[in-house]
Design a protein around this motif. Structure first.
Motif, PDB file in Angstrom:
ATOM      1  N   LYS A 182      -3.032  -9.880  11.741  1.00 37.40           N
ATOM      2  CA  LYS A 182      -1.757  -9.625  11.087  1.00 37.40           C
ATOM      3  C   LYS A 182      -1.510  -8.122  11.129  1.00 37.40           C
ATOM      4  O   LYS A 182      -2.307  -7.342  10.581  1.00 37.40           O
ATOM      5  N   ARG A 183      -0.435  -7.715  11.842  1.00 40.54           N
ATOM      6  CA  ARG A 183      -0.179  -6.273  11.955  1.00 40.54           C
ATOM      7  C   ARG A 183      -0.018  -5.673  10.564  1.00 40.54           C
ATOM      8  O   ARG A 183       0.575  -6.278   9.672  1.00 40.54           O
ATOM      9  N   THR A 184      -0.560  -4.454  10.403  1.00 38.13           N
ATOM     10  CA  THR A 184      -0.661  -3.949   9.042  1.00 38.13           C
ATOM     11  C   THR A 184      -0.738  -2.439   8.972  1.00 38.13           C
ATOM     12  O   THR A 184      -1.314  -1.789   9.849  1.00 38.13           O
ATOM     13  N   SER A 185      -0.136  -1.880   7.952  1.00 40.06           N
ATOM     14  CA  SER A 185      -0.432  -0.518   7.535  1.00 40.06           C
ATOM     15  C   SER A 185      -1.651  -0.584   6.611  1.00 40.06           C
ATOM     16  O   SER A 185      -2.125  -1.665   6.267  1.00 40.06           O
ATOM     17  N   TRP A 219       1.547   7.075   3.240  1.00 42.21           N
ATOM     18  CA  TRP A 219       2.474   6.175   2.558  1.00 42.21           C
ATOM     19  C   TRP A 219       3.041   5.215   3.599  1.00 42.21           C
ATOM     20  O   TRP A 219       3.968   5.556   4.320  1.00 42.21           O
ATOM     21  N   THR A 220       2.438   4.067   3.729  1.00 44.73           N
ATOM     22  CA  THR A 220       2.808   3.035   4.698  1.00 44.73           C
ATOM     23  C   THR A 220       2.671   3.565   6.116  1.00 44.73           C
ATOM     24  O   THR A 220       1.644   3.403   6.751  1.00 44.73           O
ATOM     25  N   ASP A 221       3.709   4.227   6.643  1.00 39.72           N
ATOM     26  CA  ASP A 221       3.713   4.713   8.031  1.00 39.72           C
ATOM     27  C   ASP A 221       3.824   6.226   8.121  1.00 39.72           C
ATOM     28  O   ASP A 221       3.990   6.780   9.220  1.00 39.72           O
ATOM     29  N   THR A 222       3.737   6.925   6.983  1.00 35.68           N
ATOM     30  CA  THR A 222       4.031   8.353   6.951  1.00 35.68           C
ATOM     31  C   THR A 222       2.885   9.155   6.345  1.00 35.68           C
ATOM     32  O   THR A 222       2.458   8.880   5.214  1.00 35.68           O
ATOM     33  N   PHE A 223       2.394  10.147   7.080  1.00 33.19           N
ATOM     34  CA  PHE A 223       1.484  11.152   6.541  1.00 33.19           C
ATOM     35  C   PHE A 223       2.317  12.146   5.752  1.00 33.19           C
ATOM     36  O   PHE A 223       3.323  12.656   6.264  1.00 33.19           O
ATOM     37  N   ALA A 224       1.904  12.467   4.513  1.00 29.23           N
ATOM     38  CA  ALA A 224       2.666  13.405   3.694  1.00 29.23           C
ATOM     39  C   ALA A 224       1.729  14.321   2.921  1.00 29.23           C
ATOM     40  O   ALA A 224       0.736  13.874   2.334  1.00 29.23           O
ATOM     41  N   ILE A 225       2.060  15.616   2.936  1.00 23.96           N
ATOM     42  CA  ILE A 225       1.375  16.565   2.077  1.00 23.96           C
ATOM     43  C   ILE A 225       1.681  16.198   0.620  1.00 23.96           C
ATOM     44  O   ILE A 225       2.830  15.942   0.268  1.00 23.96           O
ATOM     45  N   GLN A 272       0.861  -5.581   4.968  1.00 23.51           N
ATOM     46  CA  GLN A 272       0.450  -4.807   3.809  1.00 23.51           C
ATOM     47  C   GLN A 272       1.672  -4.294   3.045  1.00 23.51           C
ATOM     48  O   GLN A 272       1.761  -4.435   1.825  1.00 23.51           O
ATOM     49  N   TYR A 273       2.601  -3.712   3.752  1.00 26.98           N
ATOM     50  CA  TYR A 273       3.845  -3.236   3.157  1.00 26.98           C
ATOM     51  C   TYR A 273       4.696  -4.387   2.621  1.00 26.98           C
ATOM     52  O   TYR A 273       5.530  -4.215   1.736  1.00 26.98           O
ATOM     53  N   VAL A 275      -5.698   5.988   9.344  1.00 25.87           N
ATOM     54  CA  VAL A 275      -5.142   4.865  10.110  1.00 25.87           C
ATOM     55  C   VAL A 275      -3.628   4.856   9.911  1.00 25.87           C
ATOM     56  O   VAL A 275      -3.138   4.737   8.785  1.00 25.87           O
ATOM     57  N   MET A 276      -2.890   4.956  11.023  1.00 26.11           N
ATOM     58  CA  MET A 276      -1.427   4.945  10.974  1.00 26.11           C
ATOM     59  C   MET A 276      -0.844   3.561  11.271  1.00 26.11           C
ATOM     60  O   MET A 276       0.351   3.347  11.117  1.00 26.11           O
ATOM     61  N   GLY A 277      -1.711   2.648  11.702  1.00 23.92           N
ATOM     62  CA  GLY A 277      -1.252   1.287  11.925  1.00 23.92           C
ATOM     63  C   GLY A 277      -2.252   0.487  12.733  1.00 23.92           C
ATOM     64  O   GLY A 277      -2.948   1.036  13.600  1.00 23.92           O
TER      65      GLY A 277
END
Length: 458
Positions: free
Chosen positions: A166-169, A181-187, A313-314, A154-156
Motif C-alpha cells: 500500500k503506497r504510503t508516506s 509532514w506527509t510529503d514535505t520536509f520542513a524546518i 498513511q495520509y 523517507v519521502m515515500g
C-alpha cells in the motif's frame, strides 16, 4: 482534498468570460505553433532571484553519476535506472495490511545537490514504472546551515498499483530541527535562521525474489524553497489572453463513491485535476484498467485516479508527489512538483500550451464565484481572459458542465501564493506558497522546454 473550511491535515502547509485569443484545441492542434520561434514576447520573462530551486536527475550520465549498489543505468530515448544484480534481500511488513514479505533490493544515491536557495521546505518527486511485483522507496538526507546533517528521511514508499504494497508516506520522522509532514520536509522553526543548504536522494528499488522484474525510474528530483511569510503578495501585470481546451471533470459527481479512498469524490480534487491534464496530453485508461469501477458511475477514470494516488498513511488522495508519479505512469508523460512565483509564471506555461495544477486555500469570501471555502484545494489553470483573469477547471463544481470557471486575477494570485491566512475561526494558518504540479511530455518541443526552464524546471 476536501473543499470544507476545516483544519488541514497537512499541518505545516497548510460563468465564463471569453478570452480574446483562444488558440489550440489541445496539444496536438498547437504543436506547429509551439515548435515555431518565439515572437520575442514572453509573458513576464524570467523571474530573477527565484526563491525556489528545483533539481532533477534524468539523463544517462546522471544515473551513471550516482552511487549504485545493485542498480544500473540504462540508455535510450528516455534513460532510466533499474535493478541489475540485487544488493541483498529484506523483509518488509506493510503497516496497512500487516503482511510481511521478502523482497530483493538495490539502491542508488544521488550526488549531493547544493541548493541555490537554502530551504525551509523541500518536496521530492519522481517518475517510474513499477510492474506488478515491484515497488520503490525515496529518501532524502541533507545538511543544515549549521553544518550538521539530517537523518535519512523517507519521502515515500510507492507503487503504481496497490496489490504488492500500500503506497504510503511515513509519519513521526523528526530530529528536533526538521520534520516530514506527509510529503514535505520542513524546518521546524524557520525564524531561527536554520536552513537546508544541500541534500542527496536515495532510491531503493524492490522486486519479488528470484524474478527478473524491476522498477524503471526515469526522473528523481526535489524542490527546495524559502518562501517568505506573507498574507498578501505583489500583483502581477496581465500579459496573455489564451485558453487551452482541457477535459472537464467534477469531483462532486463522485461523492459517496468508493469511500475507502478518503470518503469518496468530495475529497478528490487532486486526482480529478490530475486526470484532466493527463487526458489533455492524450493519456487514456484501457477498459481493462477500468474494469474494477462500477459501470454505473460516470467518468470512471476519476475513480481510478483516486485509487492510484491514495496515500494509506495520509488517508487521502492529496499527496503531491504521488499525483505527479501517477501522471508519469502514462506513456510519454513526466510529472514534477514545484513552486511558482506569480501568475506571470503560469502565463509563460499557458503560452507554450502547458496547463498547470495549483494548490490553494481560502475563505468563501476570498474567491468570488467559487461558492465555497477550503483548507486545501487543487484546480487546473487552463488560461487567461483578455482582462487577465484566471480560467480554471475547478473540480469542486456540481457537474462536468460547470467545471470551467473564471476567477478574478488578484484574488486567485493571492490565495495561491500567500503562506499565511486567516481561517473561518480567525486563526492564523498556513497557505501553500505557490505549490504547483506540472505534467508535460517526455520530449517537449523547444518552445515548451524554454517555458519550463523559465519557471525553473529542468
Amino acid at each position: 482534498m476536501s473543499t470544507a473550511e476545516q483544519p488541514s491535515r497537512r499541518t505545516v502547509l497548510a460563468a465564463a468570460v471569453a478570452a480574446a485569443v483562444i488558440s489550440g484545441a489541445g496539444p496536438a492542434a498547437a504543436a506547429a505553433g509551439d515548435d515555431a520561434e518565439d515572437s520575442g514576447h514572453t509573458p513576464g520573462g524570467h523571474t530573477p532571484d527565484r526563491p525556489v530551486d528545483y533539481h532533477a536527475w534524468t539523463s544517462y550520465s546522471d544515473w551513471r553519476g550516482g552511487t549504485a549498489n545493485g542498480t544500473r543505468a540504462v540508455p535510450g530515448p528516455r534513460p532510466g535506472l533499474v535493478i541489475g544484480t540485487p544488493a541483498g534481500s529484506t523483509d518488509y511488513t506493510d503497516p496497512h495490511t500487516g503482511t510481511t514479505a521478502a523482497w530483493e533490493y538495490a539502491t542508488w544515491t544521488s550526488p549531493v545537490h547544493r541548493l541555490s536557495v537554502p530551504a525551509t521546505e523541500t518536496i521530492a518527486s519522481w517518475n517510474a514504472h513499477t510492474p506488478a511485483g515491484t515497488w520503490l522507496q525515496v529518501e532524502l538526507q541533507g545538511t543544515y546551515s549549521d553544518g550538521t546533517d539530517t537523518p535519512w528521511y523517507v519521502m515515500g514508499r510507492w507503487a503504481a498499483g496497490d496489490q504488492d504494497i500500500k503506497r504510503t508516506s511515513v509519519d513521526d520522522q523528526t530530529d528536533g530541527k526538521s520534520t516530514i509532514w506527509t510529503d514535505t520536509f520542513a524546518i521546524d522553526d524557520a525564524t531561527t535562521g536554520l536552513r537546508l543548504v544541500s541534500y542527496r536522494l536515495r532510491l531503493t528499488l524492490y522486486r519479488k525474489p528470484g524474478t527478473e522484474l524491476t522498477p524503471v525510474v526515469r526522473r528523481i528530483g526535489a524542490m527546495g524553497s524559502d518562501i517568505p511569510d506573507r498574507f498578501t503578495v505583489p500583483a502581477s501585470t496581465p500579459g496573455l489572453a489564451r485558453e487551452l481546451i482541457v477535459p472537464r471533470y467534477s469531483q462532486e459527481i463522485h461523492t459517496g463513491q468508493y469511500p475507502e479512498y478518503d470518503n469518496g469524490g468530495e475529497a478528490w480534487c487532486s486526482p480529478t485535476s490530475s486526470q484532466m491534464i493527463i487526458e489533455y496530453w492524450g493519456g487514456r485508461l484501457t477498459p481493462e484498467q477500468l474494469s474494477w469501477v462500477d459501470p454505473s458511475y460516470a467518468d470512471p477514470q476519476v475513480c481510478h485516479a483516486a485509487r492510484s494516488t491514495y496515500d494509506y498513511q495520509y488517508a487521502g488522495c492529496g499527496n503531491w508527489p504521488f499525483n505527479a508519479a501517477y501522471a508519469a505512469t502514462f506513456r510519454g508523460l513526466q510529472g514534477v512538483v514545484t513552486r511558482l512565483g506569480s501568475l506571470t509564471d503560469l502565463e509563460t506555461l499557458i503560452a507554450a500550451g502547458i496547463p498547470a495544477i495549483t494548490s490553494q486555500s481560502f475563505l468563501k469570501t476570498e474567491l468570488t464565484g467559487a461558492g465555497y471555502g477550503t483548507s486545501g484545494h487543487l484546480m487546473t489553470v487552463i488560461g487567461f481572459t483578455a482582462e487577465g483573469d484566471v480560467i480554471a477547471n475547478d473540480p469542486a463544481s456540481p457537474g462536468d458542465a460547470a467545471v470551467r470557471r473564471v476567477y478574478l486575477r488578484r484574488e486567485f494570485e493571492n490565495i495561491w501564493l500567500r503562506t499565511k491566512r486567516y481561517n473561518a475561526s480567525g486563526k492564523v494558518v498556513s497557505g501553500t506558497g505557490g505549490v504547483c504540479y506540472l505534467y508535460f511530455p517526455d520530449r517537449p518541443t523547444p518552445r515548451r522546454r524554454r517555458a519550463l526552464a523559465r519557471v525553473g524546471v529542468c
